[in-house]
Design a protein around this motif. Structure first.
Motif, short mmCIF file in Angstrom:
data_model
loop_
_atom_site.label_atom_id
_atom_site.label_comp_id
_atom_site.label_asym_id
_atom_site.label_seq_id
_atom_site.Cartn_x
_atom_site.Cartn_y
_atom_site.Cartn_z
N LEU A 1 43.28 32.51 44.94
CA LEU A 1 42.36 33.35 43.40
C LEU A 1 43.26 32.65 42.24
CD1 LEU A 1 42.64 36.75 44.18
CD2 LEU A 1 41.10 35.69 44.84
N LEU A 2 44.00 31.24 42.32
CA LEU A 2 44.52 30.47 40.37
C LEU A 2 43.06 29.74 40.52
CD1 LEU A 2 47.85 29.76 42.07
CD2 LEU A 2 47.14 31.22 40.48
N SER A 3 42.18 29.72 41.24
CA SER A 3 41.13 28.95 41.10
C SER A 3 40.20 29.80 39.56
CB SER A 3 40.74 28.00 42.62
OG SER A 3 40.11 28.82 42.98
N LEU A 4 40.36 30.42 39.92
CA LEU A 4 39.57 31.76 39.32
C LEU A 4 40.65 32.19 38.34
CD1 LEU A 4 38.25 34.50 42.18
CD2 LEU A 4 37.12 32.41 41.72
N PRO A 5 39.45 32.29 36.86
CA PRO A 5 39.95 32.50 35.80
C PRO A 5 41.09 34.05 35.85
CG PRO A 5 37.82 31.95 35.37
CD PRO A 5 38.31 31.78 36.21
N LEU B 1 38.99 37.59 36.35
CA LEU B 1 38.10 37.59 37.33
C LEU B 1 39.53 37.62 38.55
CD1 LEU B 1 35.91 37.22 38.43
CD2 LEU B 1 35.52 34.85 38.80
N ALA B 2 40.50 36.93 38.80
CA ALA B 2 41.10 36.65 39.98
C ALA B 2 41.82 38.21 39.76
CB ALA B 2 42.39 35.85 39.45
N GLU B 3 42.29 38.56 39.26
CA GLU B 3 42.75 40.22 39.59
C GLU B 3 42.10 41.10 39.81
OE1 GLU B 3 44.47 41.05 35.18
OE2 GLU B 3 45.72 40.13 35.19
N ASP B 4 40.92 41.37 39.34
CA ASP B 4 39.42 41.33 39.85
C ASP B 4 39.32 41.54 41.27
OD1 ASP B 4 39.27 42.78 37.57
OD2 ASP B 4 37.30 42.10 36.72
N VAL B 5 39.37 40.69 41.67
CA VAL B 5 38.89 39.91 42.83
C VAL B 5 39.53 40.60 43.80
CG1 VAL B 5 38.97 37.84 44.36
CG2 VAL B 5 37.53 38.20 41.93
N ALA B 6 40.60 40.14 42.89
CA ALA B 6 42.63 40.48 44.20
C ALA B 6 42.25 42.42 43.92
CB ALA B 6 43.71 40.38 43.24
N TYR C 1 33.19 47.90 48.86
CA TYR C 1 34.08 46.90 47.87
C TYR C 1 34.55 45.35 48.48
CZ TYR C 1 36.98 50.86 45.70
OH TYR C 1 37.14 52.02 45.24
N SER C 2 34.52 45.15 49.50
CA SER C 2 34.22 43.84 49.78
C SER C 2 33.11 42.70 49.32
CB SER C 2 33.56 43.41 51.28
OG SER C 2 32.36 43.30 51.78
N ARG C 3 31.84 43.67 49.50
CA ARG C 3 30.63 43.01 48.24
C ARG C 3 30.63 43.16 47.37
NH1 ARG C 3 28.53 40.92 52.08
NH2 ARG C 3 26.72 41.06 51.19
N VAL C 4 31.27 43.23 46.20
CA VAL C 4 31.33 43.81 44.75
C VAL C 4 32.37 42.55 44.54
CG1 VAL C 4 32.97 44.28 42.96
CG2 VAL C 4 32.19 45.79 44.16
N ALA C 5 33.77 42.21 45.99
CA ALA C 5 34.49 40.61 45.80
C ALA C 5 33.65 39.21 46.57
CB ALA C 5 35.46 41.17 46.99
N LEU C 6 32.94 39.85 46.41
CA LEU C 6 31.82 38.80 47.20
C LEU C 6 30.91 38.02 46.12
CD1 LEU C 6 30.73 36.50 49.86
CD2 LEU C 6 28.80 38.70 50.31
N ARG C 7 30.88 39.44 45.21
CA ARG C 7 29.71 38.44 44.25
C ARG C 7 30.52 37.68 42.88
NH1 ARG C 7 27.57 44.50 45.16
NH2 ARG C 7 28.57 44.49 43.24
N LEU C 8 31.67 38.66 43.38
CA LEU C 8 32.50 38.09 41.91
C LEU C 8 32.61 36.38 42.87
CD1 LEU C 8 34.92 40.98 40.80
CD2 LEU C 8 32.95 40.08 39.80
#
Length: 267
Positions: A20-24, A27-32, A52-59
């Motif tokens: 997730l370090l590749s993300l801002p 955004l990384a916190e939200d995905v995590a 929840y997985s679909r949210v992470a996938l969109r992000l």
């Protein structure tokens, strides 16, 4: 999807955090946080885990860990086509073969056991660790049974891992599958023996081997509360008419006794 306040995102595996370090940062916190919710709910509430997985996938659809989590969430709610697509994407990103058995099981779920069997014989299986190879054997045996080849399923499960006396994370499930396969071909005594062995190895309660043993032994469990209620219901209630008649008879006897007493006093 709401995230509980006590979920910070720091709970995720360090390897996933590294991806997730590749993300801002935000955004990384939200995905995590969404990935943490997937992991927390996958067993107890797979439908919510899927959301929840679909949210992470969109992000963050370009993160392999996200695609893998989405795959397992889809698999848990029997969306096998979606799951297979996510697992394939994760595998392309990482080059890792660990997902090969569950990908084959998705083929089974989609009604293509022949494809699962083909995958069981491909070179990727040899690149799996021992746990992965056992998982692939379980999938292949399931595919055989899907195709009506019950005897072949029994043979498929026979392996050094099955014969071993050491207990590994896969041991209970492997023994259970073998017992179930034996039962399917009418080898009841052997099935009972292997259900017992599965129960012996099932330290985490991952199978219902104890119930299967009880079923084979003809044992029927009855809830104590239910049996008490049944006993109360079984007692014959005295009809209302009989109660009234008994009360009237008692009153009549009491009246006669009182009259007799009065007559004796008068005399």
């Amino acid at each position: 999807m709401p995230i509980p306040e006590d979920v910070t995102g720091d709970e995720i595996d360090k390897d996933v955090r590294q991806e997730l370090l590749s993300l801002p940062k935000t955004l990384a916190e939200d995905v995590a946080k969404n990935l943490v919710m997937v992991a927390k709910l996958l067993d107890e509430d797979p439908e919510r885990a899927y959301q929840y997985s679909r949210v992470a996938l969109r992000l963050a659809s370009r993160v392999a860990a996200v695609r893998e989590a989405a795959g397992f969430a889809s698999y848990a709610v029997a969306k096998y086509s979606e799951a297979l697509a996510e697992f394939r994407a994760a595998r392309r990103m990482t080059g890792n073969n660990d997902l090969w058995p569950v990908m084959a099981d998705c083929e089974r779920g989609m009604g293509r056991p022949e494809r699962a069997l083909t995958m069981a014989g491909e070179p990727e299986v040899q690149k799996l660790d021992r746990a992965g190879q056992v998982e692939m054997r379980l999938v292949a045996a399931g595919a055989r049974r899907d195709m009506g080849q019950a005897d072949a399923a029994v043979v498929t499960l026979q392996s050094p891992e099955l014969a071993s006396n050491s207990v590994q994370p896969w041991t209970a499930r492997l023994r259970y599958a073998y017992a179930d396969a034996l039962l399917a071909v009418g080898r009841e005594d052997e099935a009972r023996e292997w259900f017992a062995k599965a129960l012996e190895a099932d330290q985490g309660g991952t199978t219902d081997a104890s119930d299967r043993l009880a079923e084979l032994d003809g044992v029927e469990f009855v809830d104590a509360l239910d049996s008490d209620e049944a006993a109360v219901e079984a007692e014959p209630a005295e009809p209302a008419e009989q109660v009234v008649e008994a009360a009237e008879e008692t009153a009549e006897v009491t009246k006669d006794a009182a009259e007799d007493t009065a007559d004796s006093d008068g005399s």
